[in-house]
Design an enzyme around this catalytic site. Structure first.
Site, PDB file in Angstrom:
ATOM      1  N   ARG A 130      11.357 -15.291  15.631  1.00 44.30           N
ATOM      2  CA  ARG A 130      10.515 -16.283  14.946  1.00 44.30           C
ATOM      3  C   ARG A 130       9.173 -16.466  15.640  1.00 44.30           C
ATOM      4  O   ARG A 130       9.115 -16.798  16.839  1.00 44.30           O
ATOM      5  CB  ARG A 130      11.227 -17.636  14.839  1.00 44.30           C
ATOM      6  CG  ARG A 130      10.381 -18.659  14.057  1.00 44.30           C
ATOM      7  CD  ARG A 130      11.110 -19.965  13.766  1.00 44.30           C
ATOM      8  NE  ARG A 130      12.386 -19.696  13.162  1.00 44.30           N
ATOM      9  CZ  ARG A 130      13.555 -20.046  13.688  1.00 44.30           C
ATOM     10  NH1 ARG A 130      13.604 -20.718  14.806  1.00 44.30           N
ATOM     11  NH2 ARG A 130      14.676 -19.733  13.080  1.00 44.30           N
ATOM     12  N   CYS A 158      10.192 -31.629  31.221  1.00 42.77           N
ATOM     13  CA  CYS A 158       9.636 -30.344  30.779  1.00 42.77           C
ATOM     14  C   CYS A 158       8.106 -30.434  30.752  1.00 42.77           C
ATOM     15  O   CYS A 158       7.543 -31.265  30.020  1.00 42.77           O
ATOM     16  CB  CYS A 158      10.183 -29.986  29.396  1.00 42.77           C
ATOM     17  SG  CYS A 158      11.975 -30.183  29.301  1.00 42.77           S
ATOM     18  N   CYS A 179      15.618 -27.723  10.322  1.00 41.14           N
ATOM     19  CA  CYS A 179      15.962 -27.876  11.735  1.00 41.14           C
ATOM     20  C   CYS A 179      15.606 -29.292  12.197  1.00 41.14           C
ATOM     21  O   CYS A 179      14.451 -29.713  12.097  1.00 41.14           O
ATOM     22  CB  CYS A 179      15.187 -26.841  12.548  1.00 41.14           C
ATOM     23  SG  CYS A 179      15.494 -26.979  14.310  1.00 41.14           S
ATOM     24  N   CYS A 218       5.921 -30.725  27.437  1.00 43.79           N
ATOM     25  CA  CYS A 218       6.396 -31.491  26.274  1.00 43.79           C
ATOM     26  C   CYS A 218       5.746 -32.860  26.113  1.00 43.79           C
ATOM     27  O   CYS A 218       5.688 -33.657  27.058  1.00 43.79           O
ATOM     28  CB  CYS A 218       7.910 -31.646  26.357  1.00 43.79           C
ATOM     29  SG  CYS A 218       8.598 -32.352  24.844  1.00 43.79           S
ATOM     30  N   CYS A 262      20.184 -20.185  18.108  1.00 43.95           N
ATOM     31  CA  CYS A 262      18.740 -19.974  18.049  1.00 43.95           C
ATOM     32  C   CYS A 262      18.250 -20.241  19.467  1.00 43.95           C
ATOM     33  O   CYS A 262      18.354 -21.370  19.954  1.00 43.95           O
ATOM     34  CB  CYS A 262      18.142 -20.970  17.046  1.00 43.95           C
ATOM     35  SG  CYS A 262      16.345 -21.025  17.068  1.00 43.95           S
ATOM     36  N   CYS A 282      20.143 -26.664  11.054  1.00 47.89           N
ATOM     37  CA  CYS A 282      19.957 -26.351  12.471  1.00 47.89           C
ATOM     38  C   CYS A 282      19.717 -27.663  13.212  1.00 47.89           C
ATOM     39  O   CYS A 282      19.043 -28.559  12.683  1.00 47.89           O
ATOM     40  CB  CYS A 282      18.756 -25.420  12.642  1.00 47.89           C
ATOM     41  SG  CYS A 282      18.398 -25.042  14.379  1.00 47.89           S
ATOM     42  N   CYS A 295      11.950 -39.222  26.273  1.00 46.52           N
ATOM     43  CA  CYS A 295      12.988 -38.317  26.777  1.00 46.52           C
ATOM     44  C   CYS A 295      12.994 -38.362  28.304  1.00 46.52           C
ATOM     45  O   CYS A 295      11.942 -38.369  28.946  1.00 46.52           O
ATOM     46  CB  CYS A 295      12.709 -36.894  26.284  1.00 46.52           C
ATOM     47  SG  CYS A 295      13.962 -35.716  26.803  1.00 46.52           S
TER      48      CYS A 295
END
Ligand code: SAM
Ligand code: DTB
Ligand code: SF4
Length: 322
Positions: free
Chosen positions: A263, A60, A100, A63, A191, A131, A56
């Site tokens: 959640r 972040c 998801c 991550c 979400c 999702c 990616c």
């Protein structure tokens, strides 16, 4: 308890005052609000799959999938639809109501979206809620997902606007808010939540909750993740968060977004049964369920079923009609 209208005008100080209360007072209020809106003994279960893993372009700091850090993760291309359907079937058999599908993209291309839309249709046909979490979307892409019948889009604010730049530099907080607005415009359920344990302060946690609650609509699902520390990322070795701070944040989310599913998300495999039970008492009524999150291990499904049995908790049915 009387049902007051949903508020979207929370001040930072008000939320801080909620968080600053004695623990028992906060939990009592949160459990009371929870009971006014939900069956306190039903927990919704979503299962996750990583449909495109690693490489990616975002940075972040938490991550495993960022190309900027050297982690042990093996990147994988977009999965074939049949593999995704197989995994969704297994998740459904185990009791998950929502599936998801997550991709390590800054944003999907239109061609990516063609394939993902096929997945949404196939998972929907199994009778599960769908999702997606694919990164930033354009207006046109959000509209296509609506037409495809997508139930939920996950896009987290992650932390406070003030602390965000310490964690991610390749996109802005406003980018996140803009994508959320595009999804909301299409009336796709949102979400959106965050991660705790990034080195943020209680004030940052209050500020993140303020951002979520003051959106034009409360997100239908609010995932609260505990950082899963990944070797090779900048946040590896961050100080562990006091677990009671995690519970307090769940309780405050329950109080200020009383109709939302809150959640208890990543990080459960490092939590004791007792800590998870406290989170349910604080108003968490959803989990990620199944052996894997996206790239890391989750609590075993058998263990979750045993814990639910000990606590008298049932798996909730679907939360939307699709
Ligand atoms: N790339 C898309 C994006 O960032 O929106 C979708 C996938 S991304 C992995 C989804 C969310 O997972 C992130 O927003 C973050 O909140 C959460 N997450 C990622 N790594 C995590 C970690 N190590 N611990 C806890 N939560 C994490
Ligand atoms: C969310 O808030 N947490 C999930 C989901 N939305 C996509 C992801 C958690 C990822 C945990 C680390 C990993 O497995 O890579
Ligand atoms: Fe990429 Fe999402 Fe991971 Fe950020 S959280 S590096 S955008 S996969």
């Amino acid at each position: 308890m009387t049902d007051s209208p949903l508020r979207h005008d929370w001040s930072l100080e008000e939320i801080q005052r909620l968080l600053d209360q004695p623990f028992n007072d906060l939990l009592f209020q949160a459990q009371s609000a929870h009971r006014a809106h939900f069956d306190p003994n039903a927990v919704q279960a979503s299962s996750l799959i990583s449909i495109k893993t690693g490489a990616c372009s975002e940075d972040c700091g938490y991550c495993s999938q960022s190309s900027k850090y050297s982690t042990e993760l093996e990147p994988e291309k977009l999965l074939p639809v049949k593999d995704v359907v197989k995994a969704a079937n297994i998740a459904k058999e185990k009791g998950a109501s929502r599936f998801c599908m997550g991709a390590a993209w800054r944003n999907p291309t239109d061609k990516n979206l063609d394939q993902v839309i096929e997945m949404v249709g196939a998972v929907h046909d199994l009778g599960m809620e769908t999702c997606l979490t694919l990164g930033m979307l354009t207006d046109e892409q959000a509209a296509r997902l609506k037409v495809a019948g997508l139930d939920y889009y996950n896009h987290n604010l992650d932390t406070s606007p003030e602390f965000y730049g310490e964690v991610v530099t390749t996109r802005t907080y406003q980018d996140r808010l803009d994508t959320l607005a595009r999804i909301r415009k299409q009336q796709i359920n949102i979400c959106s939540g965050g991660i705790l344990g990034l080195g943020e302060s209680r004030r940052d946690r209050a500020s993140m909750l303020q951002q979520l609650a003051n959106l034009p609509q409360h997100p239908q699902s609010v995932p609260i993740n505990m950082l899963v520390q990944i070797e090779g990322t900048p946040l590896f070795g961050a100080d562990d968060l006091d677990p009671f701070e995690f519970v307090r944040t769940v309780a405050a989310a329950r109080l200020i977004m009383p109709h939302s599913h809150v959640r208890l998300s990543a990080g459960r495999s490092n939590m004791s049964d007792e800590l998870q039970a406290l989170c349910f008492l604080a108003g968490a009524n959803s989990i990620f369920y199944g052996e894997r999150l996206l790239t890391t291990d989750n609590t075993e499904a058998d263990e979750d079923r045993q814990l639910f049995k000990r606590l008298g908790i049932r798996f909730a049915e679907t939360t939307v009609n699709s």
